[in-house]
Design a protein around this motif. Structure first.
Motif, PDB file in Angstrom:
ATOM      1  N   SER A   5      57.363  51.086  26.546  1.00 61.50           N
ATOM      2  CA  SER A   5      56.016  51.587  26.330  1.00 61.50           C
ATOM      3  C   SER A   5      55.637  52.688  27.320  1.00 61.50           C
ATOM      4  CB  SER A   5      55.001  50.443  26.415  1.00 61.50           C
ATOM      5  OG  SER A   5      55.012  49.903  27.723  1.00 61.50           O
ATOM      6  N   SER A   6      56.543  53.061  28.220  1.00 59.68           N
ATOM      7  CA  SER A   6      56.214  54.108  29.184  1.00 59.68           C
ATOM      8  C   SER A   6      56.204  55.477  28.505  1.00 59.68           C
ATOM      9  CB  SER A   6      57.198  54.091  30.356  1.00 59.68           C
ATOM     10  OG  SER A   6      58.481  54.444  29.941  1.00 59.68           O
ATOM     11  N   PHE A   7      55.512  56.396  29.138  1.00 55.57           N
ATOM     12  CA  PHE A   7      55.383  57.759  28.638  1.00 55.57           C
ATOM     13  C   PHE A   7      56.765  58.385  28.544  1.00 55.57           C
ATOM     14  CE2 PHE A   7      54.343  62.271  28.856  1.00 55.57           C
ATOM     15  CZ  PHE A   7      53.202  62.351  28.078  1.00 55.57           C
ATOM     16  N   LEU A   8      57.122  58.915  27.380  1.00 50.67           N
ATOM     17  CA  LEU A   8      58.447  59.487  27.159  1.00 50.67           C
ATOM     18  C   LEU A   8      58.357  60.997  26.981  1.00 50.67           C
ATOM     19  CD1 LEU A   8      61.503  59.348  26.627  1.00 50.67           C
ATOM     20  CD2 LEU A   8      60.951  58.850  24.218  1.00 50.67           C
ATOM     21  N   VAL A   9      59.073  61.711  27.839  1.00 53.43           N
ATOM     22  CA  VAL A   9      59.186  63.161  27.738  1.00 53.43           C
ATOM     23  C   VAL A   9      60.602  63.484  27.281  1.00 53.43           C
ATOM     24  CG1 VAL A   9      59.020  65.375  28.933  1.00 53.43           C
ATOM     25  CG2 VAL A   9      57.577  63.460  29.660  1.00 53.43           C
ATOM     26  N   VAL A  10      60.727  64.212  26.184  1.00 58.44           N
ATOM     27  CA  VAL A  10      62.026  64.700  25.725  1.00 58.44           C
ATOM     28  C   VAL A  10      62.102  66.162  26.120  1.00 58.44           C
ATOM     29  CG1 VAL A  10      63.415  65.260  23.695  1.00 58.44           C
ATOM     30  CG2 VAL A  10      62.268  63.045  23.850  1.00 58.44           C
ATOM     31  N   VAL A  11      63.238  66.554  26.696  1.00 59.49           N
ATOM     32  CA  VAL A  11      63.408  67.935  27.127  1.00 59.49           C
ATOM     33  C   VAL A  11      64.750  68.456  26.628  1.00 59.49           C
ATOM     34  CG1 VAL A  11      64.300  67.229  29.397  1.00 59.49           C
ATOM     35  CG2 VAL A  11      63.381  69.535  29.101  1.00 59.49           C
ATOM     36  N   VAL A  37      62.306  60.430  31.234  1.00 60.97           N
ATOM     37  CA  VAL A  37      62.762  61.682  30.635  1.00 60.97           C
ATOM     38  C   VAL A  37      64.029  61.412  29.845  1.00 60.97           C
ATOM     39  CG1 VAL A  37      63.649  64.003  31.092  1.00 60.97           C
ATOM     40  CG2 VAL A  37      61.763  63.085  32.477  1.00 60.97           C
ATOM     41  N   ARG A  38      64.052  61.918  28.635  1.00 57.25           N
ATOM     42  CA  ARG A  38      65.265  61.910  27.812  1.00 57.25           C
ATOM     43  C   ARG A  38      65.700  63.370  27.676  1.00 57.25           C
ATOM     44  NH1 ARG A  38      64.430  58.944  22.543  1.00 57.25           N
ATOM     45  NH2 ARG A  38      64.524  57.186  23.955  1.00 57.25           N
TER      46      ARG A  38
END
Length: 141
Positions: A5-11, A37-38
């Motif tokens: 449920s944590s904030f997910l940043v895809v870069v 980060v993914r």
């Protein structure tokens, strides 16, 4: 906070200086939001190498993608942030759209390698801005 449920940043990282800056933004954003980060790097078959002005080599093989990703990770301090790297075969826009489906934010760099130097967005970042299911941040030089 649970991992799922944590904030997910895809870069998206392609080895360009703009993509390293995008990774830096992603790590900073994840740190502020206690997220993760993914990192996504795509590669294509057949592999090809393009010599770009300024010495940037775009190696589209799986091994080249892995090297680009490792280089970007080494350049960006990520202590305290859960960063996972994924190398995926396919067109960059499709790969990133799929990876960003569960994300809270998608960050990419814009290299502007297209034939129209005055365009504000490259073809990949333009596709992402128009089709992503989450907010998109495009980093320009």
């Amino acid at each position: 906070m649970e991992h799922e449920s944590s904030f997910l940043v895809v870069v998206g990282v392609d080895g360009s200086p703009e993509s390293v800056t995008a990774l830096r933004w992603a790590v900073d954003e994840a740190r502020v939001r206690h997220g993760r980060v993914r990192l996504i790097t795509s590669w294509s078959y057949p592999p090809r190498t393009i010599d770009i002005d300024g010495g940037f080599i775009d190696d589209r093989s799986e091994r080249g993608a892995e090297r680009m990703q490792a280089s970007a990770l080494a350049a960006v301090p990520s202590e305290g942030v859960d960063v996972t790297g994924h190398v995926v075969q396919g067109p960059p826009a499709s790969v990133l759209l799929d990876a960003a489906a569960p994300a809270d934010l998608l960050i990419v760099g814009s290299r502007g390698l297209g034939g129209f130097s005055g365009l504000l967005l490259g073809s990949v970042s333009s596709q992402l801005v128009h089709h992503a299911s989450c907010p998109v941040l495009v980093i320009r030089s």
